[in-house]
Design a protein around this motif. Structure first.
Motif, PDB file in Angstrom:
ATOM      1  N   PHE A 142     -34.564 -18.779  56.356  1.00 32.41           N
ATOM      2  CA  PHE A 142     -34.241 -17.838  55.278  1.00 32.41           C
ATOM      3  C   PHE A 142     -33.393 -18.522  54.223  1.00 32.41           C
ATOM      4  CE2 PHE A 142     -30.821 -17.315  58.378  1.00 32.41           C
ATOM      5  CZ  PHE A 142     -29.680 -17.341  57.597  1.00 32.41           C
ATOM      6  N   ILE A 143     -33.339 -17.886  53.073  1.00 34.02           N
ATOM      7  CA  ILE A 143     -32.463 -18.332  51.982  1.00 34.02           C
ATOM      8  C   ILE A 143     -31.424 -17.239  51.755  1.00 34.02           C
ATOM      9  CG2 ILE A 143     -33.976 -17.394  50.172  1.00 34.02           C
ATOM     10  CD1 ILE A 143     -33.087 -19.735  48.388  1.00 34.02           C
ATOM     11  N   ALA A 144     -30.195 -17.658  51.528  1.00 33.39           N
ATOM     12  CA  ALA A 144     -29.107 -16.700  51.254  1.00 33.39           C
ATOM     13  C   ALA A 144     -28.445 -17.102  49.944  1.00 33.39           C
ATOM     14  CB  ALA A 144     -28.105 -16.695  52.402  1.00 33.39           C
ATOM     15  N   LEU A 145     -28.374 -16.171  48.994  1.00 31.54           N
ATOM     16  CA  LEU A 145     -27.795 -16.439  47.688  1.00 31.54           C
ATOM     17  C   LEU A 145     -26.533 -15.607  47.494  1.00 31.54           C
ATOM     18  CD1 LEU A 145     -31.089 -16.356  45.577  1.00 31.54           C
ATOM     19  CD2 LEU A 145     -29.898 -18.364  46.479  1.00 31.54           C
ATOM     20  N   GLY A 146     -25.575 -16.184  46.762  1.00 30.63           N
ATOM     21  CA  GLY A 146     -24.332 -15.489  46.491  1.00 30.63           C
ATOM     22  C   GLY A 146     -24.467 -14.498  45.337  1.00 30.63           C
ATOM     23  N   GLU A 147     -23.328 -13.991  44.897  1.00 32.63           N
ATOM     24  CA  GLU A 147     -23.309 -13.027  43.811  1.00 32.63           C
ATOM     25  C   GLU A 147     -23.738 -13.683  42.494  1.00 32.63           C
ATOM     26  OE1 GLU A 147     -19.683 -10.026  45.072  1.00 32.63           O
ATOM     27  OE2 GLU A 147     -19.206 -11.870  43.986  1.00 32.63           O
ATOM     28  N   LYS A 148     -24.321 -12.877  41.622  1.00 29.51           N
ATOM     29  CA  LYS A 148     -24.696 -13.354  40.297  1.00 29.51           C
ATOM     30  C   LYS A 148     -23.424 -13.507  39.453  1.00 29.51           C
ATOM     31  CE  LYS A 148     -28.317 -11.334  38.523  1.00 29.51           C
ATOM     32  NZ  LYS A 148     -29.285 -10.273  38.108  1.00 29.51           N
ATOM     33  N   ILE A 149     -23.480 -14.397  38.475  1.00 28.55           N
ATOM     34  CA  ILE A 149     -22.304 -14.658  37.641  1.00 28.55           C
ATOM     35  C   ILE A 149     -21.861 -13.399  36.901  1.00 28.55           C
ATOM     36  CG2 ILE A 149     -21.463 -15.960  35.615  1.00 28.55           C
ATOM     37  CD1 ILE A 149     -23.265 -18.259  36.472  1.00 28.55           C
ATOM     38  N   ASN A 150     -22.843 -12.627  36.477  1.00 26.36           N
ATOM     39  CA  ASN A 150     -22.506 -11.416  35.724  1.00 26.36           C
ATOM     40  C   ASN A 150     -22.204 -10.220  36.623  1.00 26.36           C
ATOM     41  OD1 ASN A 150     -25.013 -10.769  36.711  1.00 26.36           O
ATOM     42  ND2 ASN A 150     -26.059 -10.919  34.717  1.00 26.36           N
ATOM     43  N   LYS A 151     -22.150 -10.466  37.912  1.00 27.48           N
ATOM     44  CA  LYS A 151     -21.770  -9.450  38.902  1.00 27.48           C
ATOM     45  C   LYS A 151     -22.766  -8.280  39.009  1.00 27.48           C
ATOM     46  CE  LYS A 151     -17.889 -11.575  39.741  1.00 27.48           C
ATOM     47  NZ  LYS A 151     -17.651 -12.275  41.026  1.00 27.48           N
ATOM     48  N   THR A 152     -23.920  -8.394  38.409  1.00 32.76           N
ATOM     49  CA  THR A 152     -24.917  -7.336  38.503  1.00 32.76           C
ATOM     50  C   THR A 152     -25.712  -7.474  39.789  1.00 32.76           C
ATOM     51  OG1 THR A 152     -26.584  -8.655  37.348  1.00 32.76           O
ATOM     52  CG2 THR A 152     -25.169  -7.229  35.983  1.00 32.76           C
ATOM     53  N   GLU A 153     -26.352  -6.367  40.175  1.00 29.69           N
ATOM     54  CA  GLU A 153     -27.181  -6.363  41.370  1.00 29.69           C
ATOM     55  C   GLU A 153     -28.513  -7.067  41.086  1.00 29.69           C
ATOM     56  OE1 GLU A 153     -26.395  -5.089  44.354  1.00 29.69           O
ATOM     57  OE2 GLU A 153     -24.403  -4.478  43.700  1.00 29.69           O
ATOM     58  N   TYR A 154     -29.106  -7.607  42.174  1.00 32.87           N
ATOM     59  CA  TYR A 154     -30.432  -8.200  42.048  1.00 32.87           C
ATOM     60  C   TYR A 154     -31.451  -7.084  41.835  1.00 32.87           C
ATOM     61  CZ  TYR A 154     -28.660 -12.702  43.746  1.00 32.87           C
ATOM     62  OH  TYR A 154     -27.969 -13.866  43.897  1.00 32.87           O
ATOM     63  N   SER A 155     -32.256  -7.202  40.813  1.00 30.19           N
ATOM     64  CA  SER A 155     -33.254  -6.173  40.506  1.00 30.19           C
ATOM     65  C   SER A 155     -34.469  -6.333  41.414  1.00 30.19           C
ATOM     66  CB  SER A 155     -33.688  -6.291  39.040  1.00 30.19           C
ATOM     67  OG  SER A 155     -34.400  -7.517  38.837  1.00 30.19           O
ATOM     68  N   GLU A 156     -35.300  -5.280  41.450  1.00 27.15           N
ATOM     69  CA  GLU A 156     -36.533  -5.333  42.227  1.00 27.15           C
ATOM     70  C   GLU A 156     -37.439  -6.451  41.720  1.00 27.15           C
ATOM     71  OE1 GLU A 156     -37.543  -3.712  44.869  1.00 27.15           O
ATOM     72  OE2 GLU A 156     -35.643  -2.632  45.048  1.00 27.15           O
ATOM     73  N   GLU A 157     -37.454  -6.622  40.423  1.00 30.36           N
ATOM     74  CA  GLU A 157     -38.280  -7.676  39.818  1.00 30.36           C
ATOM     75  C   GLU A 157     -37.804  -9.060  40.280  1.00 30.36           C
ATOM     76  OE1 GLU A 157     -39.224  -9.527  35.400  1.00 30.36           O
ATOM     77  OE2 GLU A 157     -38.332  -7.535  35.562  1.00 30.36           O
ATOM     78  N   GLU A 158     -36.473  -9.244  40.316  1.00 30.91           N
ATOM     79  CA  GLU A 158     -35.923 -10.546  40.726  1.00 30.91           C
ATOM     80  C   GLU A 158     -36.206 -10.819  42.207  1.00 30.91           C
ATOM     81  OE1 GLU A 158     -32.119 -11.106  37.725  1.00 30.91           O
ATOM     82  OE2 GLU A 158     -31.898  -9.793  39.487  1.00 30.91           O
ATOM     83  N   ILE A 159     -36.121  -9.754  43.000  1.00 29.01           N
ATOM     84  CA  ILE A 159     -36.401  -9.921  44.435  1.00 29.01           C
ATOM     85  C   ILE A 159     -37.870 -10.290  44.644  1.00 29.01           C
ATOM     86  CG2 ILE A 159     -36.508  -8.721  46.659  1.00 29.01           C
ATOM     87  CD1 ILE A 159     -34.040  -7.102  45.756  1.00 29.01           C
ATOM     88  N   GLU A 160     -38.767  -9.651  43.883  1.00 31.96           N
ATOM     89  CA  GLU A 160     -40.185  -9.971  43.981  1.00 31.96           C
ATOM     90  C   GLU A 160     -40.453 -11.401  43.529  1.00 31.96           C
ATOM     91  OE1 GLU A 160     -42.779  -8.389  45.274  1.00 31.96           O
ATOM     92  OE2 GLU A 160     -41.301  -6.937  46.016  1.00 31.96           O
TER      93      GLU A 160
END
Length: 560
Positions: free
Chosen positions: A115-133
């Protein structure tokens, strides 16, 4: 779909195509994982992430960015499972504590790789459905590249191991030739040591031979007195498998105290003939299974060489002994009469066959003067060389006594005293001798505990038993008795050793005195030579297939 959406899709497709081109351009696992993380960082604006893959059933971080060494080292030991990669509480806690907010499996068509594990985004926003896809898509592309890279990595490792094995096989082949031509024990030990030092950087060592509970130290960095003293406390023969450091500490603490981390037995046909003791490697590498296998193989070559040297030495000694026995046999044959004298009134024939190369049976016919001839037969206890030496002494004593002109009973006492002085270990001689007078047809004899010779007259058997004790048991206290017999034409005298009557067949039955006497009664009309042949054939037929267990000696005297 708006123009902005179309442009966004085009950018994503372009990024995916470029990523696919990059990761598939190399079969290097580190390169592929590094580009995977960098692509994610650029797309999602994150600064920290890890790629965790399955290695032999356990999770392991293979690539990371933006995290400290301490975080990497703190990664929990988690058993890999295909059902759900991230259900383990320890793993969940690790991801939560270190603020990995997005976790996605990396799966190929056949299996989940990790698996891959990524930290928080710089802008502190949530990962969108589009980004997850998008991440799932990029991971699907990366999975094949990762799988291929892992396969190539494993293939390279297999090839390296194979190359190593080939090199070691070549070394073993060359060593086998070297061990095959070396005969000196010290040189074999040196070759064994140098072959090990050439493959391993060893701090200390001992090469030990062990046989019949005797310890021989060939090579050692530990003082031989010390290592021998410690080894004497253990049963080396019980070591049948290689033993590594942990077990050495437990089972052989004193050897572990010397710094030994590997014990490899040198065995032959399942019997431990020695051990190789190796200390810690200077480069701190542990001994792998391949290393242990190599040490065992070299040890086997060495122990075979040691054994061949031993067998070669024994063969030389045996050959030398055989040659000496052949010489002894020739000498012994020359002690017996090469030709029997021709008498006017007697016809004499004889036979002597040793069960070994040399034996303890003795016979002789000695001319005293124109009328008198000594006829003697003896049987020394035991067989082989010791018996043959005592037989030679008896012959020398008899030859000497015959020149003294003593009466036969008195002479027997003197012979007994001489034999008693020159024997040990309970050895003795049964002996019979007599004097044939060719003019008077008389036979004056003394029997010193020998099988009574048989006088056959008119189909009747008379045993010649007068005499005394066997020779060599004690000094003569009671005089020997003699008896004189006036012989008649047609009489037969059969002198023999117990090798005839005690000869055995395959059923372990003895030929016996009764069978022998019965057989002789049918031979009264035959010549001495013919009687010898007939007896020899009868014994041979009776014992057919059974080895001769005792010396056989026979004298036949026919009165003309």
């Amino acid at each position: 779909m708006t123009t902005s959406d179309i442009t966004k899709v085009q950018r994503n497709l372009s990024a995916l195509v470029e990523f696919s081109r990059i990761v598939n351009s190399s079969l290097n696992l580190e390169f592929t994982l590094n580009n995977l993380l960098l692509s994610c960082f650029g797309k999602f604006l994150v600064t920290r992430g890890i790629v965790v893959l399955n290695e032999k059933g356990n999770f392991k971080i293979f690539s990371s960015k933006g995290i400290s060494v301490e975080i990497i080292e703190a990664f929990p030991q988690v058993i890999f499972t295909n059902e759900d990669l991230i259900l383990d509480p320890k793993l969940n806690e690790y991801l939560k504590v270190n603020k990995f907010t997005l976790v996605q499996k990396i799966c190929c068509s056949r299996d989940c790789l990790g698996f891959i594990a990524l930290g928080e985004k710089i802008n502190k926003t949530e990962y969108s459905e589009e980004e997850i896809e998008f991440l799932k898509t990029i991971l699907n592309i990366a999975a094949t590249a990762i799988e291929n890279a892992i396969f190539i990595k494993e293939l390279k490792l297999v090839n390296r191991n194979l190359d190593s094995r080939i090199n070691r096989l070549n070394s073993l082949f060359e060593l086998s030739k070297e061990f095959g031509i070396i005969s000196q024990e010290v040189r074999i030990g040196k070759l064994l040591l140098y072959s090990l030092l050439g493959h391993f950087m060893i701090s200390n060592y001992s090469i030990i031979l062990y046989e019949n509970k005797e310890i021989l130290t060939l090579e050692s960095t530990i003082a031989k007195e010390k290592i021998n003293s410690v080894l004497s406390l253990y049963d080396i023969s019980s070591i049948t498998q290689p033993i590594i450091a942990g077990s050495i500490r437990k089972e052989f603490p004193l050897l572990f105290g010397f710094g030994f981390e590997l014990i490899v037995p040198m065995s032959l046909q399942g019997i431990t003939k020695g051990v190789i003791l190796l200390g810690k490697r200077i480069n701190d590498l542990i001994y792998t299974e391949d290393d242990i296998e190599f040490v065992s193989s070299v040890g086997s070559l060495a122990i075979v060489s040691f054994e061949n040297k031993k067998l070669f030495k024994e063969a030389l000694e045996k050959q030398k002994l055989e040659e000496e026995l052949e010489i002894a046999k020739d000498i012994q044959q020359k002690l017996l009469p090469s030709k029997l004298p021709t008498l006017n009134n007697f016809e004499i024939a004889a036979l002597s066959v040793s069960s070994k190369q040399v034996g303890g049976d003795y016979y002789d016919v000695i001319k005293l003067n124109e009328q008198d001839y000594v006829v003697a037969i003896g049987d020394v206890s035991g067989k082989g060389v010791p018996a043959s030496l005592l037989m030679a002494n008896l012959q020398a004593f008899l030859k000497s006594i015959c020149k003294q002109g003593l009466a036969i009973d008195q002479a027997t006492g003197v012979i007994n005293d001489l034999v008693t002085e020159n024997t040990s270990d309970g050895r003795f001689i049964t002996f019979f001798w007599g004097i044939l007078n060719d003019e008077l047809k008389s036979f004056n004899y003394v029997n010193a505990g020998h099988n009574p010779p048989l006088l056959i007259r008119n189909n009747q058997i008379h045993r010649l038993e007068k005499g005394g004790i066997i020779l060599g048991v004690m000094k003569t206290f009671t005089p020997y008795l003699q008896e004189e017999i006036l012989l008649q034409s047609g009489d037969l005298i059969i002198l023999f050793t117990d090798g005839i009557t005690e000869a055995k067949n395959l059923s372990d039955d003895e030929f016996s005195d009764e069978r022998f006497e019965s057989f002789l009664l049918n031979l009264s009309s035959e010549s001495s030579d013919e009687i010898i042949k007939l007896i020899e054939n009868e014994i041979s037929e009776f014992t057919s297939g059974h080895p001769q267990s005792d010396d056989i000696t026979l004298i036949v005297i026919r009165v003309n």
